[in-house]
Design an enzyme around this catalytic site. Structure first.
Site, PDB file in Angstrom:
ATOM      1  N   GLU A  49       0.819  -1.193   0.000  1.00 26.71           N
ATOM      2  CA  GLU A  49       0.000   0.000   0.000  1.00 26.71           C
ATOM      3  C   GLU A  49       0.862   1.255   0.000  1.00 26.71           C
ATOM      4  O   GLU A  49       1.932   1.294   0.608  1.00 26.71           O
ATOM      5  CB  GLU A  49      -0.932  -0.029   1.216  1.00 26.71           C
ATOM      6  N   CYS A  59       3.327   8.153   1.836  1.00 31.16           N
ATOM      7  CA  CYS A  59       3.884   7.125   2.710  1.00 31.16           C
ATOM      8  C   CYS A  59       4.119   5.888   1.844  1.00 31.16           C
ATOM      9  O   CYS A  59       3.180   5.336   1.272  1.00 31.16           O
ATOM     10  CB  CYS A  59       2.883   6.856   3.837  1.00 31.16           C
ATOM     11  N   CYS A 113       6.537  -7.883   6.609  1.00 33.41           N
ATOM     12  CA  CYS A 113       7.733  -7.525   7.374  1.00 33.41           C
ATOM     13  C   CYS A 113       8.038  -8.672   8.315  1.00 33.41           C
ATOM     14  O   CYS A 113       7.129  -9.249   8.918  1.00 33.41           O
ATOM     15  CB  CYS A 113       7.501  -6.250   8.181  1.00 33.41           C
ATOM     16  N   CYS A 124       6.902  -6.619  15.056  1.00 29.47           N
ATOM     17  CA  CYS A 124       6.598  -5.771  16.205  1.00 29.47           C
ATOM     18  C   CYS A 124       5.190  -6.108  16.686  1.00 29.47           C
ATOM     19  O   CYS A 124       4.284  -6.356  15.886  1.00 29.47           O
ATOM     20  CB  CYS A 124       6.727  -4.300  15.837  1.00 29.47           C
ATOM     21  N   CYS A 157       1.918  -4.174  15.259  1.00 32.70           N
ATOM     22  CA  CYS A 157       1.904  -3.761  13.851  1.00 32.70           C
ATOM     23  C   CYS A 157       1.202  -4.786  12.969  1.00 32.70           C
ATOM     24  O   CYS A 157       1.554  -5.966  12.970  1.00 32.70           O
ATOM     25  CB  CYS A 157       3.337  -3.544  13.376  1.00 32.70           C
ATOM     26  N   CYS A 178      -1.154   4.728  10.356  1.00 28.73           N
ATOM     27  CA  CYS A 178       0.096   4.035  10.700  1.00 28.73           C
ATOM     28  C   CYS A 178      -0.198   2.665  11.275  1.00 28.73           C
ATOM     29  O   CYS A 178      -1.012   2.545  12.194  1.00 28.73           O
ATOM     30  CB  CYS A 178       0.844   4.786  11.792  1.00 28.73           C
TER      31      CYS A 178
HETATM   32  N1  SAH Z   1       9.366  -0.567   9.630  1.00 28.10           N
HETATM   33  C1  SAH Z   1       9.547   0.805   9.882  1.00 28.10           C
HETATM   34  C2  SAH Z   1       8.636   1.713   9.105  1.00 28.10           C
HETATM   35  C3  SAH Z   1       7.212   1.309   8.940  1.00 28.10           C
HETATM   36  S1  SAH Z   1       6.104   1.486  10.275  1.00 28.10           S
HETATM   37  C4  SAH Z   1       9.441   1.101  11.354  1.00 28.10           C
HETATM   38  O1  SAH Z   1       9.007   0.235  12.091  1.00 28.10           O
HETATM   39  O2  SAH Z   1       9.835   2.192  11.741  1.00 28.10           O
HETATM   40  C5  SAH Z   1       5.902   3.251  10.506  1.00 28.10           C
HETATM   41  C6  SAH Z   1       5.575   3.613  11.959  1.00 28.10           C
HETATM   42  O3  SAH Z   1       4.261   3.160  12.332  1.00 28.10           O
HETATM   43  C7  SAH Z   1       6.546   2.992  12.929  1.00 28.10           C
HETATM   44  O4  SAH Z   1       6.917   3.884  13.933  1.00 28.10           O
HETATM   45  C8  SAH Z   1       5.707   1.885  13.502  1.00 28.10           C
HETATM   46  O5  SAH Z   1       6.195   1.442  14.713  1.00 28.10           O
HETATM   47  C9  SAH Z   1       4.348   2.525  13.593  1.00 28.10           C
HETATM   48  N2  SAH Z   1       3.254   1.592  13.801  1.00 28.10           N
HETATM   49  C10 SAH Z   1       3.219   0.281  13.487  1.00 28.10           C
HETATM   50  N3  SAH Z   1       2.030  -0.255  13.851  1.00 28.10           N
HETATM   51  C11 SAH Z   1       1.300   0.739  14.389  1.00 28.10           C
HETATM   52  C12 SAH Z   1      -0.033   0.816  14.909  1.00 28.10           C
HETATM   53  N4  SAH Z   1      -0.838  -0.228  14.920  1.00 28.10           N
HETATM   54  N5  SAH Z   1      -0.462   2.007  15.373  1.00 28.10           N
HETATM   55  C13 SAH Z   1       0.339   3.095  15.306  1.00 28.10           C
HETATM   56  N6  SAH Z   1       1.596   3.084  14.820  1.00 28.10           N
HETATM   57  C14 SAH Z   1       2.071   1.915  14.359  1.00 28.10           C
HETATM   58 FE1  SF4 Z   2       8.028  -4.174  10.511  1.00 27.82          FE
HETATM   59 FE2  SF4 Z   2       5.790  -3.131  11.476  1.00 27.82          FE
HETATM   60 FE3  SF4 Z   2       7.918  -3.457  13.072  1.00 27.82          FE
HETATM   61 FE4  SF4 Z   2       7.986  -1.563  11.170  1.00 27.82          FE
HETATM   62  S1  SF4 Z   2       6.591  -1.621  12.928  1.00 27.82           S
HETATM   63  S2  SF4 Z   2       9.618  -3.052  11.649  1.00 27.82           S
HETATM   64  S3  SF4 Z   2       6.763  -2.592   9.541  1.00 27.82           S
HETATM   65  S4  SF4 Z   2       6.750  -5.105  12.074  1.00 27.82           S
END
Ligand code: SAH
Ligand code: SF4
Length: 395
Positions: A97, A110, A117, A121, A124, A355
């Site tokens: 996306e 974005c 990934c 995390c 996420c 996000c």
């Molecule tokens: N992988 C990279 C970039 C993509 S995520 C990273 O982790 O930085 C972009 C941002 O969105 C990151 O700070 C991530 O931690 C945050 N993010 C991921 N899941 C989220 C959620 N469910 N709600 C709010 N922010 C989230």
């Molecule tokens: Fe991967 Fe989501 Fe963690 Fe970013 S926040 S490193 S996209 S798992």
């Protein structure tokens, strides 16, 4: 697609130096690379017929050997607040996306760097779906090419919309590598794309307007400083290793002290004099007063700004968003200590474009816990995450 098209190169795959080398090898003069780059990345040409300032012979060479292939759009949705999301085909049942966020004075895109990934995390949606594949440079650059091309065509039809577009600038003024995937785990294609984003004969964005967000792959942060030092955002999300180990599993490989030292080193090369720390606000998990106080002590020696992100829920997510007053109280502790702290506005959540909501969902996926499998893999080779964590449900 013809056999010739299949064997030809996609011009969106070249960074500026790569295009120059390819043009030379094709027997054309070096200045043709700049000309061609402007056609592709500033006028969003999709074929060579329109390139009237190229000699006919040059166009014939290009037609035989090259193509300009942007992404195939699976779905195009617009949120109530104007946020626009394109679901793009990433091959073999995968999709990624790209999200366009218009504001009064800028248009931010974005961009995704991977289908899925592997870093898993805890909060996420992309991570929960597992890793599918790395995007190519063309697939990364194609998101910007497609957004500008589409928005510009619509603007021309419907009358000038954004003021900067009316003034002759491209619709996308800022790029954030904050879509699906960990950009530093797909290093070379991402760096080639970044080089195009800032190149004067391509997208011409200033390095300050291109931000890469990483969960903290330390050796790759140092490499980025040398190869494409754009603005840096780091996903912190926790003020101590014990909690960050749980929320951001890559912390078990590159713990906080190492990560913060890398951030300080990066600042010698960065276009801004601070690093942005992202901190997702999870109700009752990382949002207490003592967390804020610990965070203040942790980042004391790092020139930084804090961006607090209200958690965006997704189907099956195990967390809830901190209440507004708690986010404000957390912000106040940081501000009281002299740290600039902002609360990120949630955009596009009615189309799952906020996000962490990007899942590239074409079909339903099988949900299963990944943590136990992913950590040993990333501990081994964080930069070479292997594509065997597929979770697409056959339909
Ligand atoms: N992988 C990279 C970039 C993509 S995520 C990273 O982790 O930085 C972009 C941002 O969105 C990151 O700070 C991530 O931690 C945050 N993010 C991921 N899941 C989220 C959620 N469910 N709600 C709010 N922010 C989230
Ligand atoms: Fe991967 Fe989501 Fe963690 Fe970013 S926040 S490193 S996209 S798992």
């Amino acid at each position: 697609m013809s056999a010739a098209a299949q064997t030809s190169v996609n011009l969106l795959d070249f960074d500026p130096a790569g295009l120059a080398a390819w043009i030379e090898a094709a027997g054309e003069k070096p200045f043709r690379a700049r000309q061609l780059s402007r056609w592709v990345h500033q006028r969003y040409a999709a074929d060579f017929g329109a390139m009237t300032d190229l000699a006919k012979s040059a166009r014939a060479t290009l037609e035989a050997r090259a193509r300009i292939a942007g992404p195939a759009v699976i779905r195009d949705s617009t949120a109530q607040d104007g946020t626009r999301k394109w679901l793009l085909d990433a091959g073999a049942g995968n999709a990624v996306e790209a999200v366009y966020i218009p504001e009064d004075d800028r248009g931010t895109l974005c961009i995704s760097s991977q289908a899925g990934c592997a870093l898993d995390c805890a909060f996420c949606s992309t991570g929960k779906g597992g890793f599918n594949r790395n995007l190519t440079t063309a697939e990364i650059v194609g998101q910007l090419w497609h957004a500008n091309r589409t928005l510009l065509a619509e603007d021309a039809n419907e009358g000038a919309d954004a003021p900067w577009v009316a003034a002759g600038r491209a619709p996308v003024t800022n790029v954030v590598m904050m879509g699906m995937g960990e950009p530093l785990a797909n290093f070379e294609p991402v760096v080639r794309a970044l080089k195009l984003f800032v190149d004067d004969n391509a997208y011409g964005l200033s390095r300050r307007r291109v931000t890469l967000s990483t969960s903290g792959i330390v050796p790759a942060i140092d490499r980025l400083a040398r190869e494409a030092p754009v603005a840096l955002a780091v996903s912190l999300h926790a003020p101590n290793d014990a909690l960050r180990d749980r929320l951001v599993p890559i912390n078990r490989v590159h713990p906080l002290a190492t990560l913060l030292a890398a951030c300080v080193r990066y600042l010698d090369h960065a276009p801004r004099d601070f690093v942005t720390f992202e901190y997702v606000m999870l109700d009752g998990v990382n949002d207490q007063r003592e967390h804020a106080e610990q965070l203040v002590r942790l980042v004391r020696n790092v020139p930084c700004k804090l961006n607090l992100i209200p958690f965006n829920p997704f189907p099956g997510s195990e967390f809830t968003t901190s209440p507004r007053e708690r986010i404000r109280a957390f912000q106040a502790v940081l501000q009281h200590a002299g740290i600039v702290a902002t609360i990120r506005k949630t955009r596009g959540d009615d189309i799952d474009a906020a996000c962490g909501q990007l899942a590239g969902q074409v079909h339903n996926r099988v949900k299963r816990p990944l943590a136990s499998r992913v950590v040993p893999i990333i501990a081994h080779s964080p930069l070479h995450l292997r594509p065997h964590l597929r979770h697409h449900q056959p339909h």
